[in-house]
Design a protein around this motif. Structure first.
Motif, PDB file in Angstrom:
ATOM      1  N   GLU A  18      11.291   0.697   1.380  1.00 57.15           N
ATOM      2  CA  GLU A  18      11.620   2.124   1.458  1.00 57.15           C
ATOM      3  C   GLU A  18      11.022   2.635   3.318  1.00 57.15           C
ATOM      4  OE1 GLU A  18      14.784   4.199   1.611  1.00 57.15           O
ATOM      5  OE2 GLU A  18      14.500   2.542  -0.109  1.00 57.15           O
ATOM      6  N   VAL A  19       9.946   0.867   3.477  1.00 51.98           N
ATOM      7  CA  VAL A  19       9.518   1.244   4.701  1.00 51.98           C
ATOM      8  C   VAL A  19      10.552   0.407   5.965  1.00 51.98           C
ATOM      9  CG1 VAL A  19       7.123   0.468   6.233  1.00 51.98           C
ATOM     10  CG2 VAL A  19       7.025   1.133   3.498  1.00 51.98           C
ATOM     11  N   MET A  20       9.554   1.246   7.091  1.00 56.05           N
ATOM     12  CA  MET A  20      10.281   0.279   8.077  1.00 56.05           C
ATOM     13  C   MET A  20       9.118  -0.758   9.483  1.00 56.05           C
ATOM     14  SD  MET A  20      12.634   0.330  11.128  1.00 56.05           S
ATOM     15  CE  MET A  20      14.145   1.388  10.972  1.00 56.05           C
ATOM     16  N   ILE A  21       9.582  -1.530   9.259  1.00 59.04           N
ATOM     17  CA  ILE A  21       8.841  -2.398   9.626  1.00 59.04           C
ATOM     18  C   ILE A  21       8.843  -2.075  11.110  1.00 59.04           C
ATOM     19  CG2 ILE A  21       7.712  -4.901  10.424  1.00 59.04           C
ATOM     20  CD1 ILE A  21       8.661  -5.623   7.555  1.00 59.04           C
ATOM     21  N   PHE A  22       7.495  -1.717  12.070  1.00 57.53           N
ATOM     22  CA  PHE A  22       7.943  -1.079  13.254  1.00 57.53           C
ATOM     23  C   PHE A  22       6.773  -2.402  14.467  1.00 57.53           C
ATOM     24  CE2 PHE A  22       6.407   0.914  17.396  1.00 57.53           C
ATOM     25  CZ  PHE A  22       7.352   1.478  17.290  1.00 57.53           C
ATOM     26  N   SER A  38       6.330  13.124  15.066  1.00 57.16           N
ATOM     27  CA  SER A  38       7.722  13.511  14.842  1.00 57.16           C
ATOM     28  C   SER A  38       8.851  13.667  13.037  1.00 57.16           C
ATOM     29  CB  SER A  38       7.945  11.993  15.947  1.00 57.16           C
ATOM     30  OG  SER A  38       7.140  12.360  17.369  1.00 57.16           O
ATOM     31  N   GLY A  39       7.794  13.283  12.562  1.00 54.93           N
ATOM     32  CA  GLY A  39       8.592  13.686  10.955  1.00 54.93           C
ATOM     33  C   GLY A  39       8.234  12.561  10.063  1.00 54.93           C
ATOM     34  N   VAL A  40       7.139  10.825  10.902  1.00 57.22           N
ATOM     35  CA  VAL A  40       7.247  10.389   9.967  1.00 57.22           C
ATOM     36  C   VAL A  40       6.048  10.747   9.347  1.00 57.22           C
ATOM     37  CG1 VAL A  40       6.234   8.090   9.179  1.00 57.22           C
ATOM     38  CG2 VAL A  40       7.596   8.630  11.026  1.00 57.22           C
ATOM     39  N   GLU A  41       6.073  10.479   7.470  1.00 57.34           N
ATOM     40  CA  GLU A  41       5.252  10.936   6.571  1.00 57.34           C
ATOM     41  C   GLU A  41       3.952   9.965   6.363  1.00 57.34           C
ATOM     42  OE1 GLU A  41       7.648  12.874   3.550  1.00 57.34           O
ATOM     43  OE2 GLU A  41       8.546  14.253   4.421  1.00 57.34           O
ATOM     44  N   ASN A  42       4.271   8.944   6.365  1.00 55.06           N
ATOM     45  CA  ASN A  42       3.179   7.190   5.180  1.00 55.06           C
ATOM     46  C   ASN A  42       3.142   6.352   6.913  1.00 55.06           C
ATOM     47  OD1 ASN A  42       3.355   9.077   2.868  1.00 55.06           O
ATOM     48  ND2 ASN A  42       5.992   8.131   2.876  1.00 55.06           N
ATOM     49  N   TRP A  43       2.177   6.552   7.548  1.00 56.57           N
ATOM     50  CA  TRP A  43       2.167   5.791   7.903  1.00 56.57           C
ATOM     51  C   TRP A  43       0.875   4.756   7.955  1.00 56.57           C
ATOM     52  CZ3 TRP A  43       3.107   4.528  13.579  1.00 56.57           C
ATOM     53  CH2 TRP A  43       2.765   4.119  13.676  1.00 56.57           C
ATOM     54  N   GLY A  44       1.259   3.348   8.032  1.00 56.02           N
ATOM     55  CA  GLY A  44       0.732   2.131   7.957  1.00 56.02           C
ATOM     56  C   GLY A  44       0.441   1.198   8.851  1.00 56.02           C
ATOM     57  N   THR A  75       0.498  -1.453  -0.024  1.00 54.86           N
ATOM     58  CA  THR A  75      -0.133  -0.431   0.257  1.00 54.86           C
ATOM     59  C   THR A  75       0.490   1.806   0.663  1.00 54.86           C
ATOM     60  OG1 THR A  75       0.002   0.145   2.498  1.00 54.86           O
ATOM     61  CG2 THR A  75      -1.714  -1.395   1.336  1.00 54.86           C
ATOM     62  N   PHE A  76       1.606   1.148   0.229  1.00 52.78           N
ATOM     63  CA  PHE A  76       3.122   2.131   0.419  1.00 52.78           C
ATOM     64  C   PHE A  76       3.720   2.189  -0.988  1.00 52.78           C
ATOM     65  CE2 PHE A  76       3.027   0.526   4.306  1.00 52.78           C
ATOM     66  CZ  PHE A  76       3.369   2.220   5.497  1.00 52.78           C
ATOM     67  N   SER A  77       3.733   3.570  -1.576  1.00 56.07           N
ATOM     68  CA  SER A  77       4.571   3.861  -2.953  1.00 56.07           C
ATOM     69  C   SER A  77       5.714   3.542  -2.942  1.00 56.07           C
ATOM     70  CB  SER A  77       5.002   6.000  -2.953  1.00 56.07           C
ATOM     71  OG  SER A  77       5.560   6.378  -2.233  1.00 56.07           O
ATOM     72  N   ASP A  78       6.485   2.943  -2.254  1.00 53.40           N
ATOM     73  CA  ASP A  78       7.506   2.385  -2.441  1.00 53.40           C
ATOM     74  C   ASP A  78       8.338   1.236  -1.401  1.00 53.40           C
ATOM     75  OD1 ASP A  78      10.485   1.737  -2.589  1.00 53.40           O
ATOM     76  OD2 ASP A  78      11.181   4.047  -2.262  1.00 53.40           O
ATOM     77  N   VAL A 138      13.417   8.470   9.106  1.00 51.14           N
ATOM     78  CA  VAL A 138      12.339   7.194   8.515  1.00 51.14           C
ATOM     79  C   VAL A 138      10.835   8.241   8.449  1.00 51.14           C
ATOM     80  CG1 VAL A 138      10.895   5.392   9.070  1.00 51.14           C
ATOM     81  CG2 VAL A 138      13.465   5.476  10.024  1.00 51.14           C
ATOM     82  N   LYS A 139      10.538   7.909   7.208  1.00 51.90           N
ATOM     83  CA  LYS A 139       9.493   8.894   6.828  1.00 51.90           C
ATOM     84  C   LYS A 139       8.180   6.955   6.360  1.00 51.90           C
ATOM     85  CE  LYS A 139      11.488  12.048   6.275  1.00 51.90           C
ATOM     86  NZ  LYS A 139      10.909  13.959   7.253  1.00 51.90           N
ATOM     87  N   SER A 140       8.479   6.272   6.132  1.00 53.16           N
ATOM     88  CA  SER A 140       7.717   5.472   6.486  1.00 53.16           C
ATOM     89  C   SER A 140       7.635   4.101   7.035  1.00 53.16           C
ATOM     90  CB  SER A 140       7.580   4.908   4.970  1.00 53.16           C
ATOM     91  OG  SER A 140       7.658   5.560   3.781  1.00 53.16           O
ATOM     92  N   LEU A 141       5.974   4.008   8.081  1.00 54.76           N
ATOM     93  CA  LEU A 141       6.409   2.871   9.100  1.00 54.76           C
ATOM     94  C   LEU A 141       4.773   2.338   8.748  1.00 54.76           C
ATOM     95  CD1 LEU A 141       8.026   2.746  11.638  1.00 54.76           C
ATOM     96  CD2 LEU A 141       7.290   4.162  12.699  1.00 54.76           C
TER      97      LEU A 141
END
Length: 470
Positions: free
Chosen positions: A279-283, A387-393, A273-276, A355-358
């Motif tokens: 680059e997503v951090m799995i949290f 805190s600066g994260v732009e893309n959240w899932g 579901t993310f554009s990239d 980190v921009k995508s989480l």
């Protein structure tokens, strides 16, 4: 008192003000899988009179390598199924799902919290002060209730946990039937309706002769699985019929292939579901436990959680998903140190580090409830974005995921042959022990009440609770 009520056919439950009262099946407002309406099914061998402790079944890592994947076209093999059927050819099978429970209305919140904090496995007091458990639980529940009500109001006015667990029980029963295993499936909640005591009474009423206990917690902890099993064992020891029923307890199942594959499936799907996606951090955000549980009481939760994350990430890497990941712990309560790192602190650090995508993964939860719907989806999402994260899932809880349900059914089938009976209760010894403790109990209550009164009126104590609990 509870043992007497159970033997008389009553279900000792907590009423709305936090005290236990009997309630029959006909008095329930909602239909649940404790099950008042299940028809009897005969399937399995007759119980043996073995006088040994309950067999606790925990699947180790080597089973992970041997277990069959339920994500593909393979499942429980015919040879093992045939072997299981030979063990349960005449028995009446029961499966007891154990879960936390949750308040269904805002009026339920305070008594639910009382039940939670009155559990000695949640607030572990030194032995000389254990008689203060109820007093402390009452104080905390009253102080914390207003904030907790706000959280439940934000997700619709109550917890969906009971509804989801009932649906999971139905699904597991259907999965067992598809494998030609007839079983009654029950739900027993630890801190709200339907309570474990009620489920156990229904199991006895249905004359179950072989039982599999399946806590809906992937990893074992003293405060979750341990607490529920402690109550269950106490109930079985006090009842001559139940004490002789062969029981298998699946203490943890985070390392089963079906569970790992199901988690990897959900994560892989949400990454798309993310554009990239790369680059997503799995949290991974897991429910925390106090550090003292691990260091002083030997709780394996932290070790099992870390191994669980390792297995999931190894599966993802095998699928060509090499994303970075992080594990943190949420939902800490009270003025004690909990497992670190804390979810809220890590989210801030990740945002500040660029980190921009989480993608948040509620790894210790298999059902949606307040920790996922309010704490993660609202509080932590807002904190991450600030805190600066732009893309959240967020990965949904497993719920009714078919591969997950199928694997739980397989775990039940695998455990059936290992079921063993509890030892017979020693009523005489129990009566003597209770008599000898009576005077000590009165003395403790007298001086304890004085001590509790002083502590709770202490401004220092009040501010400590207010700062750390509210």
């Amino acid at each position: 008192m509870e043992a007497t009520a159970l033997s008389s056919g009553f279900h000792p439950l907590v009423k709305r003000n936090g005290y236990r009262v009997p309630r029959s099946c006909s008095q329930r407002k909602f239909v649940s899988l404790v099950r008042c309406d299940l028809k009897d099914r005969s399937f399995g061998i007759k119980p043996e009179g073995s006088s040994i402790a309950i067999r606790r079944l925990s699947f180790k890592t080597n089973v992970f390598e041997q277990a069959r994947s339920v994500a593909g076209d393979t499942s429980f093999d015919d040879t093992t199924t045939a072997k299981t059927r030979s063990h349960v050819a005449e028995d009446k099978i029961g499966v007891l799902l154990l879960n936390l429970g949750g308040p269904e209305t805002l009026n339920d919140v305070q008594p639910f919290l009382y039940n939670l904090f009155a559990d000695p496995d949640i607030i572990r007091l030194p032995r000389p002060f254990q008689f203060l458990q109820g007093t402390i639980a009452k104080f905390i529940s009253v102080v914390r209730a207003p904030k907790s009500k706000e959280g439940y109001a934000a997700i619709g006015g109550g917890s969906p946990l009971r509804k989801i667990t009932d649906e999971q029980a139905d699904a597991i029963q259907m999965a067992l039937q598809a494998k030609n295993i007839a079983a009654n499936v029950y739900v027993g909640m630890r801190y709200w309706y339907p309570f474990t005591e009620e489920a156990v009474q229904q199991i006895k009423k249905d004359k179950i002769t072989r039982l599999v206990v399946l806590p809906l917690y992937p990893q074992y902890s003293i405060s979750t699985t341990g607490s529920s099993i402690r109550v269950l064992q106490d109930l079985f020891r006090k009842d001559p019929y139940l004490a002789g029923v062969p029981v298998a307890i699946i203490e943890s199942w985070y390392q089963r292939r079906g569970y790992v594959n199901s988690m990897a499936d959900l994560i892989e799907k949400e990454l798309q579901t993310f554009s990239d996606p790369k680059e997503v951090m799995i949290f991974f955000s897991a429910h925390g436990v106090p550090v003292s549980y691990v260091e002083n009481a030997g709780d394996p939760y932290q070790k099992q959680m870390e191994e669980c994350i390792y297995l999931i990430m190894e599966e993802l890497k095998a699928r060509g998903v090499p994303n970075n990941h992080k594990l943190a712990y949420q939902s800490r309560v009270g003025p004690v140190q909990w497992l670190k790192p804390y979810t809220d602190e890590v989210l801030v650090d990740l945002g500040k580090s660029g980190v921009k995508s989480l993608l948040a993964v509620p790894v210790s939860f298999v059902s949606e409830h307040i920790e996922t719907l309010e704490e993660i989806d609202m509080e932590y999402r807002e904190l991450a974005l600030e805190s600066g994260v732009e893309n959240w899932g967020r990965v949904p809880a497993l719920g009714l995921t078919p591969s997950f349900i199928t694997d739980l059914a397989d775990a039940v089938i695998e455990s059936l042959p290992s079921a063993e009976a509890l030892s017979k209760p020693n009523a005489a010894a129990s009566d003597e022990s209770e008599s000898s403790d009576a005077f000590s109990y009165i003395v403790k209550m007298f001086f304890g009440s004085i001590l509790a009164f002083v502590l709770l009126l202490s401004p220092k104590m009040f501010h400590a609770f207010r700062n750390h609990i509210i």
